[in-house]
Structure formats: structure tokens, C-alpha cells
Motif scaffolding. Structure first.
Motif, PDB file in Angstrom:
ATOM      1  N   VAL A   1       0.839  -1.202   0.000  1.00 26.78           N
ATOM      2  CA  VAL A   1       0.000   0.000   0.000  1.00 26.78           C
ATOM      3  C   VAL A   1       0.877   1.255   0.000  1.00 26.78           C
ATOM      4  O   VAL A   1       0.589   2.238  -0.674  1.00 26.78           O
ATOM      5  N   ALA A   2       1.966   1.213   0.723  1.00 23.09           N
ATOM      6  CA  ALA A   2       2.837   2.383   0.832  1.00 23.09           C
ATOM      7  C   ALA A   2       3.550   2.710  -0.480  1.00 23.09           C
ATOM      8  O   ALA A   2       3.769   3.879  -0.791  1.00 23.09           O
ATOM      9  N   TYR A   3       3.907   1.690  -1.275  1.00 19.75           N
ATOM     10  CA  TYR A   3       4.848   1.957  -2.370  1.00 19.75           C
ATOM     11  C   TYR A   3       4.397   1.566  -3.777  1.00 19.75           C
ATOM     12  O   TYR A   3       4.976   2.043  -4.750  1.00 19.75           O
ATOM     13  N   VAL A   4       3.420   0.663  -3.889  1.00 18.19           N
ATOM     14  CA  VAL A   4       3.126   0.142  -5.239  1.00 18.19           C
ATOM     15  C   VAL A   4       1.953   0.881  -5.883  1.00 18.19           C
ATOM     16  O   VAL A   4       0.910   1.064  -5.251  1.00 18.19           O
ATOM     17  N   VAL A   5       2.153   1.293  -7.130  1.00 16.47           N
ATOM     18  CA  VAL A   5       1.039   1.812  -7.940  1.00 16.47           C
ATOM     19  C   VAL A   5       0.489   0.620  -8.724  1.00 16.47           C
ATOM     20  O   VAL A   5       1.183   0.050  -9.572  1.00 16.47           O
ATOM     21  N   HIS A   6      -0.735   0.230  -8.422  1.00 17.28           N
ATOM     22  CA  HIS A   6      -1.284  -0.985  -9.033  1.00 17.28           C
ATOM     23  C   HIS A   6      -1.883  -0.738 -10.407  1.00 17.28           C
ATOM     24  O   HIS A   6      -2.430   0.337 -10.671  1.00 17.28           O
ATOM     25  N   ALA A   7      -1.793  -1.768 -11.238  1.00 16.16           N
ATOM     26  CA  ALA A   7      -2.410  -1.740 -12.564  1.00 16.16           C
ATOM     27  C   ALA A   7      -3.918  -1.897 -12.411  1.00 16.16           C
ATOM     28  O   ALA A   7      -4.382  -2.658 -11.552  1.00 16.16           O
ATOM     29  N   TYR A   8      -4.680  -1.204 -13.258  1.00 19.95           N
ATOM     30  CA  TYR A   8      -6.134  -1.374 -13.323  1.00 19.95           C
ATOM     31  C   TYR A   8      -6.763  -1.525 -11.934  1.00 19.95           C
ATOM     32  O   TYR A   8      -7.398  -2.542 -11.636  1.00 19.95           O
ATOM     33  N   THR A   9      -6.542  -0.521 -11.080  1.00 23.08           N
ATOM     34  CA  THR A   9      -7.030  -0.573  -9.703  1.00 23.08           C
ATOM     35  C   THR A   9      -7.519   0.818  -9.318  1.00 23.08           C
ATOM     36  O   THR A   9      -6.940   1.819  -9.748  1.00 23.08           O
TER      37      THR A   9
ATOM     38  N   ALA B   1     -13.656   2.433 -23.082  1.00 21.84           N
ATOM     39  CA  ALA B   1     -13.418   3.809 -22.621  1.00 21.84           C
ATOM     40  C   ALA B   1     -12.352   3.878 -21.531  1.00 21.84           C
ATOM     41  O   ALA B   1     -11.535   4.798 -21.508  1.00 21.84           O
ATOM     42  N   TYR B   2     -12.339   2.887 -20.622  1.00 24.17           N
ATOM     43  CA  TYR B   2     -11.417   3.004 -19.485  1.00 24.17           C
ATOM     44  C   TYR B   2      -9.941   3.059 -19.884  1.00 24.17           C
ATOM     45  O   TYR B   2      -9.113   3.540 -19.137  1.00 24.17           O
ATOM     46  N   ALA B   3      -9.625   2.549 -21.067  1.00 23.20           N
ATOM     47  CA  ALA B   3      -8.219   2.563 -21.508  1.00 23.20           C
ATOM     48  C   ALA B   3      -7.845   3.881 -22.180  1.00 23.20           C
ATOM     49  O   ALA B   3      -6.676   4.113 -22.493  1.00 23.20           O
ATOM     50  N   GLN B   4      -8.846   4.729 -22.423  1.00 26.79           N
ATOM     51  CA  GLN B   4      -8.590   5.954 -23.193  1.00 26.79           C
ATOM     52  C   GLN B   4      -8.931   7.239 -22.446  1.00 26.79           C
ATOM     53  O   GLN B   4      -8.230   8.241 -22.602  1.00 26.79           O
TER      54      GLN B   4
END
Ligand SMILES: Cc1ncc(COP(=O)(O)O)c(C=O)c1O
Length: 464
Positions: free
Chosen positions: A13-21, A165-168
Motif C-alpha cells: 500500500v505504501a509503495y506500489v502503484v497498481h495496474a487497473y485498480t 473507454a477506461y483505456a482511453q
């Protein structure tokens, strides 16, 4: 969920930027920490067991404990941990992999370029198409037609090809020269009483109209997944690919087949192109190419496309495209071993045996459920679409709430599946047995009933 201080989860939670989250929600809820895998199952940090109903991200075709792939990686790491393919450098696993791959590819595919992800493969395909047309002295012929609900990845060109849409949205995409035609989903988009064949012809006619409106001299390629994956597991209507290819050939439009999900047995043939009679000029692959054990993707091209590109590279002194890790020997060795396993265990025949069983059971068990609008799929890929009203096929409002709820309940019941708005996707590791399919569907049945109770309590479903 409370994240314990100083735990691995708290560091995530402190450090990771998650994909599709949803990143803010993730800060509150914390991660689902998966720590090990075995066969078609994975286990979380508390030891809870889950059936991986989506093979990770439609990719871990051999499950999560194939020792031969570990050995192939280790041996290659010890021998040559890295080398590249710039300036004519080569390595053994890549050359052998390309040869084996070509032996399985539909004609006329003849040469292979390697990258690291499905997105990179699709970006590479787009660049090759542009390079090809410049080389042929047709600088106007650059537009690529993709489809609404198609998924082709997230890099700049790939996300532009993606028709979701979410990818653009907020990414300033799509880029110019990429346009979208209609989605071939009969259940959702056919007119009342329109047969599959008539709907397929209508979609092909729309494609032709689009090419004519844009000007055929400006349209370079058409890209599609044989069976759409992330857009909802959409099996095209009968005759669709035949009709679409006919239009493409008429206007000298290259056909790009995105096999990132469908490739390597998933639909009951080596490629989705075999299942749907597609003759691609270009094909992109990833995921099950290495059973997802290491990142590797590929773009296969016909001799005709290759020759034009090769001549131009001669004119320009180089083909100015390639990644540091294109044809990395370690993933290449793993992919080569993966293809050998597919051959030795005849994974295609296995999928042809258990795939129809999965489809039949999905239909038998769930088609009449009050929440289920459509059960669809081929081979070992399927989806169940939930609807607010079975009769009118009305969508839920808001969209996605019921699908997300059912997927979350499935997790509680020991099954990981993917909500595709209000459909649930199934794409288990291809090694799954009939008994394991039963177990997977038993767990899903509980989640679906939970979903019905939820839809009732929220007043979301008419039939409820
Ligand atoms: C059909 C298809 N193409 C391309 C991609 C993008 O692949 P990657 O996520 O490896 O970039 C995906 C990913 O799911 C996919 O399903």
C-alpha cells in the motif's frame, strides 16, 4: 480489511502503484496477497486456496507449478542470462522458438519479431504497417480499423486500438489514424429477429462503408481478436470473419489477428485463426506463448510484408525498431519449452475434450438462472452475462455493480474470476480437468446466488 503495520501488505500500500485498480480504494482495502500456486490453484498469505478461473490474466495456460519451465529458465540463466537481437546478434532459444512457432502458425505467416507484452506486440504491428505503407510509397494509407469492445493493450497505439473507454479516458487517446467499427456481439447488438448470418453481413457492410467513407487509399489494416476477451468474451456470429476478410482483401487492407488470448490452444486449435478461418497478414501473440512464466510476446508477419520491410531496412540502413529485451534468451527458452509441452501433452486435444464440457455445464447450470442473460464461449474461454431483465436483456443501472459483487463473492467462495462489467469471464488454465471444472462451477454457483440476493436487496434486477 485492516492492513497490519509492517506487513508486506502495508508495504504494498505504501509503495506500489497498481495496474487497473482504484488506487484510493486500494489504500483503504489493501491488497489480496497471492503467495504460491499449484496446478490450477493459487494460495493467499493466509493459506486460503482459490481456483484461478481466469488463469491469472488469461495467460497461465499450464497452471502455476510447471517444473519444466522453471528448469528451462534456470538452465538458460546459467548459460546466457541476457543477449539481444540488435545488429544481427542472435541466440539459440530465440532461433529455435521462432522456427517452432512458424511451424504452427497459419499460412502465410513466415517470420517472427519478439517483444515483451501484448501491448508492445500490437504497437510493433502498427509501426510495421505504417513502415510497410511508407516503403510501398503509399504514405496516405495509414488508418487502422479496430472494434468497439476490442482489447489490445495499454501502450499508446495499443490503447488507441482498444475500444473500451477506461483505456482511453483522460489519457488523450485514441491517437489519430485509429478508428473503431461495431462490436460483433449478436446477443447485444443484433436487431430483433436478425439471424447471426445477417448480423455478420451487416457488420461487414458497416466496415466496408467505413472504408469507403474514409477512402480506401487511407485505410491500412483491420485488427481483431478472433474471440474478444476483455470486452466480454464475445464469440463472433457465424460468417463474421469470412465477410470481414472479404472486405479487407477487396480494399487491400491488411488483416491483423490479435491472438494474445486466443493463441496456443485456448479455443480448441493452436490459434483462434484456425478456429475462425482467419488468414492473417500479421498476428500478435503473448500470454500463453510462455504460459506466462516470463514476459514474451511475438509479432508474426507474412513473407510479403516481411519482404517490403526488409527492402526498406536496406534502403534506410536499418529496421529502426526493437526493444532491449526483444528475444531475450531466458523468456525465449521458457516459451520454447512451453510449446514443447503443448505438443507433447497435446494440449489442443485436451481443450477439445474438456472445453465442450465446460461450455455445456455452464449452459446447463446457469442459462436458466434468473440473473443470467447469455452464456457464451468456445473451447476453454467463456462468459456469463448477467442482466437486469432476462426478457428485455436490459443492462444493470449502474453498470458493473452486480458483476463486481459476484466476482467478490466468488473470491470468498474460493474462485478467482474476472468481472467484465456485468459479465463474468472464465478462462481457466488449460490443464484443468472435468472434475476441477465441476468444482469451479460449484463455487461460481454460490456466488451467482449471492449476486441474485444482492440484486434483489438493491432493487437492481427486474426478474428478482
Ligand atoms: C487480446 C489482447 N491483446 C493485447 C493485450 C495486451 O497485453 P499486455 O497486457 O501483455 O500488454 C491483452 C491483454 O489482456 C489482450 O487480451
Amino acid at each position: 480489511m485492516t492492513v497490519r503495520p509492517n506487513s508486506i501488505a502495508s508495504r504494498d500500500v505504501a509503495y506500489v502503484v497498481h495496474a487497473y485498480t482504484n488506487l484510493r480504494r486500494h489504500e483503504q482495502d489493501g491488497p489480496m496477497m497471492i503467495t504460491r500456486g499449484e496446478g490450477i490453484r493459487v494460495y493467499d498469505e493466509n493459506g486460503k486456496e482459490y481456483i484461478e478461473g481466469l488463469a491469472g490474466l488469461w495467460c497461465a495456460g499450464l497452471g502455476f507449478s510447471e517444473k519444466r519451465l522453471v528448469k528451462a529458465a534456470t538452465e538458460q540463466m546459467e548459460k546466457l542470462p541476457f543477449y539481444h537481437t540488435f545488429a544481427s546478434k542472435a541466440n539459440e532459444p530465440t532461433a529455435l522458438l521462432a522456427e517452432k512457432l512458424v511451424s504452427h502458425l497459419p499460412k502465410p505467416l513466415a517470420k517472427v519479431f519478439f517483444a515483451n507484452s501484448g501491448s508492445e506486440a500490437n504497437d510493433s504491428a502498427v509501426k510495421m504497417v505504417w513502415y510497410y505503407n511508407n516503403a510501398l510509397g503509399r504514405p496516405e494509407k495509414k488508418k487502422i480499423i479496430s472494434r468497439q469492445k476490442g482489447y489490445h493493450g495499454v501502450t499508446i497505439a495499443a490503447a488507441s486500438l482498444t475500444g473500451l473507454a477506461y483505456a482511453q479516458t483522460d489519457f488523450d487517446l485514441p491517437i489519430k489514424n485509429i478508428i473503431h467499427t461495431g462490436c460483433p456481439h449478436h446477443y447485444r447488438f443484433a436487431e430483433p429477429g436478425e439471424s447471426e448470418e445477417a448480423f455478420a453481413q451487416r457488420r461487414a457492410k458497416e466496415l466496408e462503408d467505413m472504408i469507403l467513407a474514409e477512402g480506401p487509399e487511407t485505410v491500412a489494416a483491420f485488427i481483431g481478436e478472433p474471440v474478444m476477451g476483455a470486452g466480454g468474451v464475445i464469440v463472433p456470429p457465424k460468417g463474421y470473419w469470412d465477410a470481414v476478410q472479404k472486405v479487407c482483401r477487396k480494399y487491400d487492407v491488411l488483416v491483423i489477428c490479435d491472438e494474445v488470448i486466443c493463441g496456443f490452444g485456448r479455443t480448441g486449435n493452436w490459434f483462434g485463426a484456425n478456429t475462425l478461418n482467419i488468414v492473417p497478414d500479421i498476428m500478435t501473440m503473448a500470454k500463453q506463448l510462455s504460459a506466462a512464466y516470463l514476459p514474451i510476446s511475438a509479432v508474426a508477419i507474412s513473407q510479403k510484408v516481411y519482404d517490403v520491410i526488409a527492402d526498406n531496412s536496406n534502403k534506410r540502413a536499418t529496421f529502426g525498431h526493437g526493444y532491449t529485451y526483444s528475444a531475450h534468451p531466458v523468456p525465449a527458452a521458457v516459451a520454447l519449452e512451453t510449446l514443447k509441452i503443448y505438443e507433447e501433452r497435446d494440449i489442443v486435444s485436451h481443450v477439445r475434450r474438456v472445453g465442450p464440457y465446460m461450455q455445456e455445464q455452464l449452459g446447463k447450470r446457469f442459462a436458466n438462472h434468473p440473473l443470467v442473460g447469455e452464456v457464451r464461449g468456445v473451447g476453454l474461454i467463456a462468459a456469463i452475462e448477467m442482466v437486469a431483465d432476462k426478457k428485455s436483456r436490459a443492462l444493470f443501472d449502474p453498470a458493473g455493480k452486480v458483476g463486481a459483487y459476484i466476482a467478490a463473492r466468488a473470491t470468498e467462495h474460493g474462485l478467482i474470476v474476472r468481472p467484465l462489467v456485468d459479465a463474468i469471464g472464465f478462462c481457466p488454465p488449460m490443464i484443468i480437468t472435468e472434475q476441477e471444472i465441476d468444482q469451479m462451477l460449484d463455487r461460481f454457483a454460490k456466488a451467482l446466488d449471492d449476486g441474485l440476493a444482492f440484486a434483489k436487496s438493491e432493487g437492481l434486477a427486474k426478474a428478482a
